[in-house]
Write a protein that holds these residues in place. Structure first.
Motif, PDB file in Angstrom:
ATOM      1  N   UNK A  39       0.830  -1.208   0.000  1.00 36.71           N
ATOM      2  CA  UNK A  39       0.000   0.000   0.000  1.00 36.71           C
ATOM      3  C   UNK A  39       0.867   1.262   0.000  1.00 36.71           C
ATOM      4  N   UNK A  40       1.957   1.211   0.760  1.00 42.23           N
ATOM      5  CA  UNK A  40       2.817   2.387   0.826  1.00 42.23           C
ATOM      6  C   UNK A  40       3.484   2.652  -0.525  1.00 42.23           C
ATOM      7  N   UNK A  41       3.866   1.596  -1.221  1.00 40.67           N
ATOM      8  CA  UNK A  41       4.451   1.782  -2.550  1.00 40.67           C
ATOM      9  C   UNK A  41       3.453   2.446  -3.492  1.00 40.67           C
ATOM     10  N   UNK A  42       2.180   1.971  -3.422  1.00 44.62           N
ATOM     11  CA  UNK A  42       1.155   2.568  -4.276  1.00 44.62           C
ATOM     12  C   UNK A  42       0.919   4.029  -3.901  1.00 44.62           C
ATOM     13  N   UNK A  43       0.890   4.300  -2.581  1.00 47.12           N
ATOM     14  CA  UNK A  43       0.713   5.687  -2.149  1.00 47.12           C
ATOM     15  C   UNK A  43       1.889   6.551  -2.609  1.00 47.12           C
ATOM     16  N   UNK A  44       3.098   6.042  -2.392  1.00 50.03           N
ATOM     17  CA  UNK A  44       4.269   6.813  -2.798  1.00 50.03           C
ATOM     18  C   UNK A  44       4.338   6.987  -4.308  1.00 50.03           C
ATOM     19  N   UNK A  45       3.814   5.963  -5.028  1.00 50.73           N
ATOM     20  CA  UNK A  45       3.804   6.095  -6.483  1.00 50.73           C
ATOM     21  C   UNK A  45       2.932   7.261  -6.916  1.00 50.73           C
ATOM     22  N   UNK A  77       4.515  11.284  -2.896  1.00 56.29           N
ATOM     23  CA  UNK A  77       5.461  11.140  -1.797  1.00 56.29           C
ATOM     24  C   UNK A  77       6.230  12.452  -1.700  1.00 56.29           C
ATOM     25  N   UNK A  78       5.840  13.255  -0.695  1.00 61.89           N
ATOM     26  CA  UNK A  78       6.377  14.607  -0.562  1.00 61.89           C
ATOM     27  C   UNK A  78       6.162  15.359  -1.871  1.00 61.89           C
ATOM     28  N   UNK A  79       7.182  15.627  -2.623  1.00 64.55           N
ATOM     29  CA  UNK A  79       7.041  16.386  -3.873  1.00 64.55           C
ATOM     30  C   UNK A  79       7.253  15.524  -5.106  1.00 64.55           C
ATOM     31  N   UNK A  80       7.250  14.207  -4.904  1.00 66.61           N
ATOM     32  CA  UNK A  80       7.429  13.308  -6.035  1.00 66.61           C
ATOM     33  C   UNK A  80       6.191  12.445  -6.184  1.00 66.61           C
ATOM     34  N   UNK A  81       6.105  11.748  -7.307  1.00 66.76           N
ATOM     35  CA  UNK A  81       4.969  10.877  -7.576  1.00 66.76           C
ATOM     36  C   UNK A  81       4.144  11.385  -8.745  1.00 66.76           C
ATOM     37  N   UNK A  82       3.105  10.572  -9.075  1.00 69.54           N
ATOM     38  CA  UNK A  82       2.286  10.915 -10.236  1.00 69.54           C
ATOM     39  C   UNK A  82       1.488  12.195 -10.003  1.00 69.54           C
ATOM     40  N   UNK A  83       0.899  12.333  -8.801  1.00 67.04           N
ATOM     41  CA  UNK A  83       0.077  13.516  -8.539  1.00 67.04           C
ATOM     42  C   UNK A  83       0.902  14.804  -8.575  1.00 67.04           C
ATOM     43  N   UNK A  85      -6.312  11.265  -7.506  1.00 62.90           N
ATOM     44  CA  UNK A  85      -6.640  11.699  -6.150  1.00 62.90           C
ATOM     45  C   UNK A  85      -7.666  10.767  -5.524  1.00 62.90           C
ATOM     46  N   UNK A  86      -8.622  10.279  -6.352  1.00 66.66           N
ATOM     47  CA  UNK A  86      -9.599   9.310  -5.831  1.00 66.66           C
ATOM     48  C   UNK A  86      -8.885   8.025  -5.413  1.00 66.66           C
ATOM     49  N   UNK A  87      -7.965   7.544  -6.258  1.00 66.95           N
ATOM     50  CA  UNK A  87      -7.211   6.335  -5.912  1.00 66.95           C
ATOM     51  C   UNK A  87      -6.353   6.569  -4.668  1.00 66.95           C
ATOM     52  N   UNK A  88      -5.752   7.749  -4.573  1.00 67.64           N
ATOM     53  CA  UNK A  88      -4.909   8.048  -3.417  1.00 67.64           C
ATOM     54  C   UNK A  88      -5.729   8.054  -2.133  1.00 67.64           C
ATOM     55  N   UNK A  89      -6.941   8.652  -2.213  1.00 66.19           N
ATOM     56  CA  UNK A  89      -7.807   8.677  -1.029  1.00 66.19           C
ATOM     57  C   UNK A  89      -8.212   7.265  -0.640  1.00 66.19           C
ATOM     58  N   UNK A  90      -8.509   6.432  -1.664  1.00 66.17           N
ATOM     59  CA  UNK A  90      -8.899   5.049  -1.364  1.00 66.17           C
ATOM     60  C   UNK A  90      -7.731   4.286  -0.731  1.00 66.17           C
ATOM     61  N   UNK A  97      -7.376   5.312   2.836  1.00 69.37           N
ATOM     62  CA  UNK A  97      -8.383   4.660   3.682  1.00 69.37           C
ATOM     63  C   UNK A  97      -7.997   3.211   3.933  1.00 69.37           C
ATOM     64  N   UNK A  98      -7.503   2.534   2.875  1.00 67.12           N
ATOM     65  CA  UNK A  98      -7.095   1.139   3.053  1.00 67.12           C
ATOM     66  C   UNK A  98      -5.918   1.043   4.018  1.00 67.12           C
ATOM     67  N   UNK A  99      -4.981   1.993   3.924  1.00 65.35           N
ATOM     68  CA  UNK A  99      -3.832   1.999   4.821  1.00 65.35           C
ATOM     69  C   UNK A  99      -4.268   2.218   6.257  1.00 65.35           C
ATOM     70  N   UNK A 100      -5.230   3.147   6.434  1.00 70.02           N
ATOM     71  CA  UNK A 100      -5.720   3.395   7.788  1.00 70.02           C
ATOM     72  C   UNK A 100      -6.450   2.179   8.332  1.00 70.02           C
ATOM     73  N   UNK A 101      -7.254   1.507   7.450  1.00 66.90           N
ATOM     74  CA  UNK A 101      -7.961   0.307   7.898  1.00 66.90           C
ATOM     75  C   UNK A 101      -6.973  -0.801   8.258  1.00 66.90           C
ATOM     76  N   UNK A 102      -5.907  -0.938   7.427  1.00 70.19           N
ATOM     77  CA  UNK A 102      -4.910  -1.959   7.709  1.00 70.19           C
ATOM     78  C   UNK A 102      -4.183  -1.668   9.017  1.00 70.19           C
TER      79      UNK A 102
END
Length: 751
Positions: free
Chosen positions: A177-183, A186-192, A590-595, A598-603
């Motif tokens: 999950x963290x890899x997907x989030x960082x992808x 992650x700070x100032x890097x990543x797709x977003x 952003x929708x995927x990042x929010x999801x 949420x998954x990270x918080x649930x985990x």
């Protein structure tokens, strides 16, 4: 799995073999005899040597640490019994970069390879666990008793909680999950952030394009306004040219009249000068220069006369000095001769003292002779004669001395009277000084003669030049009888010549102005009548026209530049479409990042809930083993997913963190947890052997005995290898045939 025999060329082991029995094996060996090397060899024969591992500070990679000391290639063999049958495993080194990379697995006593058993999967196939799990559970070293976190070990322990599934691990899930989030961010890097940067760049380009369009419209409006103003100023400048042409035609007529008048006046002045016989400027300048030179010559004459007078005075002083000398009237040579002959000059002297001395001395000699004879009482004629001769000699010597004194006194008196001194050296010096005074007098006389001749020559030249100048001036000025009058007349002539030059210059300038105006005059044509005078001057109109043209050129350049920038910025419609597409992609990410958040918080929530009940079975079994090892001093053991341990003392409900235990108790706690993991987590069908390398070093005798008794019981289901540097373990099982005890030395193995 049962290990029967190991043969190794590994580290300090050079072709050494180790026989092992079933159950508990006690391998006793002093320090530096290869206990840890045998343990590392066991791990390497099963899982291989990591050739990618590199040395670093405080750490030596196994491929370098256990390189054979003899320089031979690293190799080894292990005979073992597994669920696949009796096998012989061998590893050898074919390439230096891949130590023990050559693997072979055959059935014992044959060359038939075991199908599917490779060097990379050997350990995991035979033991059912990965290298990481084996090192964190059944491979127990003294300096590695604590359990570090591993995803696969975590999965196996988590299976004990409820589900029994080993396919999930919080660490792996959290990492994924963290890899997907960082992808995505992650700070100032990543797709977003990349999309946001690209979208911001598109917005900037759109804004810049709109701004450029507005600026281009404004620039084109400014170009039109400046063009109209330039046309108006050009028309005004044309009217000014027409008025100036009319003025030049009027000025041309006046210039022609002025040129004729100036030429007439110059001709009149020239005629008067010819009538009065005024000389040319060259003659006037030459004569005035000659007059100036006369003044210079006159000053030279005055200076020469002054120098002559000074020379006359010096001559008089020199003659006076010569006349004052005692040698006056003589030549220098005669003076030197006179000074040299003063010593031999005849002189008058007084003979009275000498005569008196002789007259008195002779009788006195007779008296002295008689006295000597009387006192000695002798009548010897010889004695009397000698005494008389001695006395007479003394009288003569005294008379001669007095004569010489008389002569010297006479000479001194004569020199003192003649030269004022009786010293011969002083007289000679007076002669030399007289010679020098004579030379100075002669030099002064020569100077007077030369300066007199020079003064006479200069005066003669002055008189001759004055007469020549006056004769030439009287040719055109008969009244010039002296030099001052001639100079005044020459000045007047120069003034009149200057008047003529000014008149001629004025005539030439008037003619040149006329000719210049003729050249600048407009082409012949019908003169324009009543041309109005311009409201502003030509300079003001031209200045404003230049300024307007410069501003127009700048405005056109700015418009062209803006037009080029607008084309380079791209089509606004294309930019807006790209911006809309990027905005849609950003919204989806952003929708995927929010999801994912949420998954990270649930985990994390689920992991927090599981932390409180992480493997209670493992904790209970570890507590049982720990209680047995410590003679029932502790009743409970708990651990979380990070393998942080706490122990509960008997009678004390508060759990103590493992860091608060003594070194020995801490090793016993870690050993209890390791043994519990081996019982509950490792696959029972594989009968994974347990390897202990000096794991009981910090145990006291009683707890060591408890641990050895437990290990003997545990060895009923699996093979256990206990390497130790102490003899107490072997002595504890002395005479026990169920325990295989052997002692290693550098030379051999003692059973």
């Amino acid at each position: 799995m049962r290990i029967h025999r190991m043969t190794a060329t590994f580290g300090k082991l050079q072709g050494r073999s180790l026989e092992l029995g079933d159950g508990l094996n006690i391998i006793e060996a002093p320090n530096e005899t290869g206990k840890s090397t045998w343990c590392a060899f066991l791990l390497s024969i099963l899982y291989g040597v990591n050739s990618r591992e590199r040395d670093r500070a405080g750490f030596i990679a196994d491929k370098n640490r256990f390189a054979p000391w003899s320089g031979a290639a690293m190799s080894g063999r292990m005979d073992c019994g597994t669920e696949l049958g009796e096998l012989t495993l061998t590893r050898a080194t074919r390439r230096q970069t891949s130590p023990m990379g050559e693997f072979s697995a055959v059935y014992a006593g044959t060359n038939e390879p075991v199908p599917g058993l490779t060097g990379a999967a050997c350990g995991e196939t035979l033991l059912g666990i990965s290298r990481e799990v084996f090192e964190r559970s059944a491979f127990i070293r003294q300096n590695n008793l604590p359990i570090s976190q591993d995803a696969e070990l975590e999965r196996r322990i988590a299976a004990l909680i409820s589900s029994g599934e080993e396919g999930t691990s919080y660490t792996e899930a959290a990492d994924a999950l963290k890899k997907q989030l960082n992808r995505r961010r992650h700070n100032r890097t990543g797709q977003l952030p990349a999309l946001e940067t690209e979208l911001a760049e598109l917005d900037r380009q759109l804004s810049e394009s709109n701004s450029l369009a507005r600026q281009l419209v404004q620039a084109r409006s400014e170009v039109e306004a400046l063009s109209r103003r330039a046309e108006i100023l050009q028309a005004e400048l044309t009217d000014c040219n027409r008025w100036e042409a009319a003025q030049r035609r009027q000025a041309l007529s006046g210039a022609a009249s002025a040129a004729e008048q100036a030429e007439v006046r110059a001709a009149q002045v020239q005629e008067r000068l010819q009538q009065d016989q005024i000389p040319e400027n060259e003659t006037i300048a030459r004569l005035r220069g000659a007059i100036v030179n006369l003044e210079t010559t006159r000053r030279a004459v005055d200076k020469a006369r002054s120098e002559r007078d000074e020379a006359m005075k010096a001559l008089l002083r020199a003659e006076a000095a010569v006349n004052e000398s005692p040698f006056a009237g003589q030549s220098p040579e005669s003076a030197r001769r006179e000074a040299a002959g003063t010593e031999n000059e005849p002189v008058k002297w007084n003979p009275v003292p000498g005569v008196l001395t002789f007259l008195i001395g002779v009788p006195l000699c007779f008296v002295v002779t008689y006295a000597v004879l009387f006192l000695t009482g002798s009548h010897s004629k010889l004695l009397a004669l000698l005494t008389m001769l001695a006395g007479f000699s003394c009288v003569c010597a005294l008379a001669l001395f007095l004569k010489k004194r008389a002569f010297q006194a006479g000479w001194a008196e004569l020199r003192l009277k003649r030269f004022g001194t009786a010293d011969l050296d002083a007289i000679r010096q007076l002669a030399e000084d007289y010679a020098k005074l004579c030379e100075a007098r002669d030099a002064a006389q020569a100077s007077v003669n030369a300066k007199s001749a020079a003064a006479d020559t200069l005066y003669s030249s002055l008189s001759s030049n004055e007469q020549g100048i006056l004769l030439e001036v009287r040719r055109f000025a008969p009244d010039a009888f002296d030099i001052p009058t001639a100079d005044q007349l020459l000045r007047a002539c120069a003034v009149r010549r200057k008047e003529l030059a000014e008149a001629e210059t004025a005539a030439r300038e008037a003619r040149m102005r006329y000719e210049l105006q003729v050249q600048q005059a407009p082409a012949p044509g019908t003169p324009e009548a009543d041309v109005p005078a311009p409201v502003r001057s030509r300079e003001a109109i031209s200045t404003e026209l230049d300024r307007v043209r410069a501003a127009l050129a700048e405005a056109r350049s700015s418009a062209d530049r803006l037009d080029g920038q607008l084309h380079a910025a791209g089509d606004p419609a294309v930019l807006r479409a790209s911006a809309e597409d990027l905005a849609a992609r950003k919204e989806r990410l952003e929708t995927e990042y929010s999801a994912l958040r949420l998954a990270m918080e649930a985990l994390e929530g689920a992991n927090t809930a599981l932390q409180n009940r992480f493997s209670p079975a493992l904790g209970r079994r570890a507590a049982e083993i720990f209680s047995r090892l410590t003679d029932n001093r502790y009743a409970g053991v708990v651990l979380d997913r990070s393998f942080r341990l706490s122990a509960e003392p008997v009678g004390d409900p508060v759990f103590r963190d493992a860091a608060l235990l003594s070194a020995g108790a801490l090793d016993q706690l870690y050993l209890a947890v390791r043994l519990a993991i081996c019982e509950l987590v490792l696959p029972p069908e594989k009968q994974v052997p347990i390897v202990l390398d000096d794991a009981l070093a910090n145990f006291d005798d009683s707890r060591c005995a408890a641990a050895l008794q437990f290990l003997k019981e545990a060895a009923g289901n699996r093979q256990i290898l206990l390497f130790t540097c102490h003899s107490r373990e072997g002595e504890f099982f002395a005479g026990d045939r169920e325990v295989f005890v052997q002692r290693l030395t550098d030379a051999a193995v003692e059973v």
